[in-house]
Scaffold this motif. Structure first.
Motif, mmCIF file in Angstrom:
data_model
loop_
_atom_site.group_PDB
_atom_site.id
_atom_site.type_symbol
_atom_site.label_atom_id
_atom_site.label_comp_id
_atom_site.label_asym_id
_atom_site.label_seq_id
_atom_site.Cartn_x
_atom_site.Cartn_y
_atom_site.Cartn_z
ATOM 1 N N PHE A 1 -10.372 14.330 -19.384
ATOM 2 C CA PHE A 1 -10.062 15.629 -18.774
ATOM 3 C C PHE A 1 -10.857 15.827 -17.480
ATOM 4 N N ILE A 2 -12.147 15.495 -17.515
ATOM 5 C CA ILE A 2 -12.993 15.644 -16.321
ATOM 6 C C ILE A 2 -12.518 14.727 -15.208
ATOM 7 N N THR A 3 -12.142 13.501 -15.562
ATOM 8 C CA THR A 3 -11.636 12.559 -14.558
ATOM 9 C C THR A 3 -10.365 13.080 -13.923
ATOM 10 N N MET A 4 -9.486 13.663 -14.735
ATOM 11 C CA MET A 4 -8.276 14.276 -14.197
ATOM 12 C C MET A 4 -8.619 15.389 -13.209
ATOM 13 N N ALA A 5 -9.616 16.207 -13.555
ATOM 14 C CA ALA A 5 -10.024 17.295 -12.667
ATOM 15 C C ALA A 5 -10.555 16.749 -11.344
ATOM 16 N N LEU A 6 -11.308 15.650 -11.389
ATOM 17 C CA LEU A 6 -11.822 15.030 -10.165
ATOM 18 C C LEU A 6 -10.687 14.471 -9.311
ATOM 19 N N LEU A 7 -9.648 13.919 -9.946
ATOM 20 C CA LEU A 7 -8.494 13.424 -9.200
ATOM 21 C C LEU A 7 -7.739 14.569 -8.543
ATOM 22 N N VAL A 8 -7.650 15.713 -9.226
ATOM 23 C CA VAL A 8 -7.015 16.891 -8.632
ATOM 24 C C VAL A 8 -7.820 17.362 -7.425
ATOM 25 N N LEU A 9 -9.148 17.367 -7.562
ATOM 26 C CA LEU A 9 -10.009 17.753 -6.440
ATOM 27 C C LEU A 9 -9.826 16.804 -5.267
ATOM 28 N N THR B 1 0.829 -1.208 0.000
ATOM 29 C CA THR B 1 0.000 0.000 0.000
ATOM 30 C C THR B 1 0.858 1.250 0.000
ATOM 31 N N ARG B 2 1.914 1.253 0.826
ATOM 32 C CA ARG B 2 2.751 2.441 0.932
ATOM 33 C C ARG B 2 3.525 2.714 -0.360
ATOM 34 N N VAL B 3 4.117 1.683 -0.938
ATOM 35 C CA VAL B 3 4.916 1.870 -2.151
ATOM 36 C C VAL B 3 4.035 2.334 -3.314
ATOM 37 N N THR B 4 2.899 1.662 -3.514
ATOM 38 C CA THR B 4 2.019 2.049 -4.622
ATOM 39 C C THR B 4 1.448 3.449 -4.412
ATOM 40 N N HIS B 5 1.178 3.826 -3.169
ATOM 41 C CA HIS B 5 0.669 5.169 -2.870
ATOM 42 C C HIS B 5 1.628 6.234 -3.371
ATOM 43 N N TRP B 6 2.913 6.083 -3.084
ATOM 44 C CA TRP B 6 3.888 7.102 -3.480
ATOM 45 C C TRP B 6 4.194 7.049 -4.963
ATOM 46 N N VAL B 7 4.166 5.872 -5.565
ATOM 47 C CA VAL B 7 4.357 5.776 -7.024
ATOM 48 C C VAL B 7 3.191 6.457 -7.742
ATOM 49 N N TRP B 8 1.971 6.245 -7.234
ATOM 50 C CA TRP B 8 0.817 6.925 -7.820
ATOM 51 C C TRP B 8 0.956 8.442 -7.702
ATOM 52 N N ALA B 9 1.379 8.923 -6.546
ATOM 53 C CA ALA B 9 1.505 10.363 -6.335
ATOM 54 C C ALA B 9 2.477 10.975 -7.345
ATOM 55 N N ILE B 10 3.626 10.325 -7.533
ATOM 56 C CA ILE B 10 4.617 10.826 -8.487
ATOM 57 C C ILE B 10 4.086 10.727 -9.914
ATOM 58 N N SER B 11 3.483 9.599 -10.251
ATOM 59 C CA SER B 11 2.963 9.389 -11.610
ATOM 60 C C SER B 11 1.886 10.409 -11.955
ATOM 61 N N LEU B 12 0.954 10.635 -11.041
ATOM 62 C CA LEU B 12 -0.144 11.558 -11.315
ATOM 63 C C LEU B 12 0.348 12.992 -11.454
ATOM 64 N N PHE B 13 1.399 13.347 -10.727
ATOM 65 C CA PHE B 13 1.974 14.687 -10.866
ATOM 66 C C PHE B 13 2.467 14.905 -12.294
ATOM 67 N N PHE B 14 3.267 13.973 -12.796
ATOM 68 C CA PHE B 14 3.801 14.105 -14.146
ATOM 69 C C PHE B 14 2.714 13.927 -15.211
ATOM 70 N N LEU B 15 1.742 13.060 -14.949
ATOM 71 C CA LEU B 15 0.652 12.872 -15.893
ATOM 72 C C LEU B 15 -0.192 14.141 -16.027
ATOM 73 N N LEU B 16 -0.458 14.803 -14.914
ATOM 74 C CA LEU B 16 -1.254 16.033 -14.944
ATOM 75 C C LEU B 16 -0.558 17.118 -15.757
ATOM 76 N N PHE C 1 4.670 7.741 -17.870
ATOM 77 C CA PHE C 1 4.065 7.660 -16.538
ATOM 78 C C PHE C 1 2.675 7.035 -16.583
ATOM 79 N N ALA C 2 2.038 7.047 -17.747
ATOM 80 C CA ALA C 2 0.766 6.338 -17.877
ATOM 81 C C ALA C 2 0.972 4.843 -17.695
ATOM 82 N N TRP C 3 2.032 4.300 -18.308
ATOM 83 C CA TRP C 3 2.307 2.871 -18.152
ATOM 84 C C TRP C 3 2.819 2.551 -16.747
ATOM 85 N N VAL C 4 3.519 3.506 -16.119
ATOM 86 C CA VAL C 4 3.912 3.304 -14.723
ATOM 87 C C VAL C 4 2.662 3.202 -13.853
ATOM 88 N N LEU C 5 1.695 4.078 -14.108
ATOM 89 C CA LEU C 5 0.438 4.049 -13.357
ATOM 90 C C LEU C 5 -0.300 2.735 -13.569
#
Length: 288
Positions: free
Chosen positions: A242-250, A31-46, A137-141
């Protein structure tokens, strides 16, 4: 595995003192490792996604787009208004002057682009690099999601801690009220509101943003034409993406706010080391 203590925490948002409970092992390594990988991936994806969006800063509903169609639902462009160039954002036909932020930004508002340079990767106009970063980063996600789903179903973390039950439906209104009052229960398991939020992100938003991303790929459309049928065409898939990305940012903004209000040191320790301190008398769910 857990230790008792009678120390006192600093004042809570409500100004009351509470005694510390037990230190429990709340988050496992997966849980911890995937949490931080997601955080980094979503930053670059956004940020790379906004670079790609700037190549054509409009969104449509339907399978087609162009000057002869009137299916635009969002746009961020620059145009002349009363003889002066302004940034105009249009949402469902309603226009807003967003000069300096959307449509027109930069020094002296000379940069004509959907989103400003500070919000894109790279900051200069470079669609090719933006696509490379985005796809990487999409494939990393996707890979991390696969690992998380596999691990979480094998160790029953998803079923035990994230999938809402009937009790989580009946207790949700009360939990929302408690959160609005800044009263947080530091228990060993997630609260109903947390369960619904995490369930929505992990089982709805993440799969949705992956599938709509695949729908925008001509190669994937050729291999899986049913994607176009599900999402109503490539242009609609782009809008949903795009809307899904906005919801993830929220979700990210609310998530960070809740971490700060609930006790940042305790919450961060949980996601770095796995250990979490519960409220006094609440020790359920000691290991995830």
């Amino acid at each position: 595995m857990a230790t008792e203590t009678s120390e006192t925490d600093p004042a809570t948002p409500g100004g009351k003192q509470r005694k510390k409970g037990r230190l429990i092992y709340r988050q496992n390594a997966w849980t911890r490792v995937t949490h931080w990988v997601w955080a980094i991936s979503l930053f670059f994806l956004l940020l790379s996604g906004l670079q790609i969006f700037n190549a054509h800063p409009e969104l449509y509903i339907g399978s087609e787009s162009g000057f002869e169609y009137e299916n635009t639902v969002f746009s961020a462009r620059a145009r002349a208004v009363d003889g002066e160039r302004r940034g105009i954002t249009t949402i469902l036909g309603q226009e807003f002057d967003t000069t300096g932020v959307l449509g027109l930004s930069g020094a002296d508002n000379r940069d004509v682009r959907g989103f400003p340079s500070w919000a894109t990767i790279p900051s200069n106009r470079d669609l090719a690099t933006g696509r490379v970063v985005h796809l990487f980063f999409a494939w990393v996600l996707v890979g991390t999601l696969f690992v998380w789903f596999l691990a979480s179903f094998l160790n029953r973390h998803a079923w035990r801690d994230l999938i809402p039950r009937v009790r989580d439906i009946t207790e949700l209104p009360r939990d929302i009220v408690q959160h609005l009052k800044f009263k947080f229960d530091h228990g060993g398991s997630y609260s109903p509101l947390q369960k619904w939020a995490y369930f929505g992100v992990l089982f709805i938003l993440f799969p949705l943003i992956v599938l709509t991303g695949l729908t925008m790929s001509p190669g994937m459309d050729a291999a899986w034409p049913w994607l176009l049928d599900i999402f109503g065409g490539r242009q609609t898939a782009r809008t949903i993406h795009f809307i899904t990305m906005a919801l993830l940012v929220l979700f990210f903004i609310v998530h960070i706010a809740m971490v700060i209000l609930a006790g940042p040191l305790n919450e961060m320790r949980s996601m770095i080391t796995g250990w979490y301190r519960t409220s006094t008398g609440n020790h359920e769910g000691e290991s995830k």
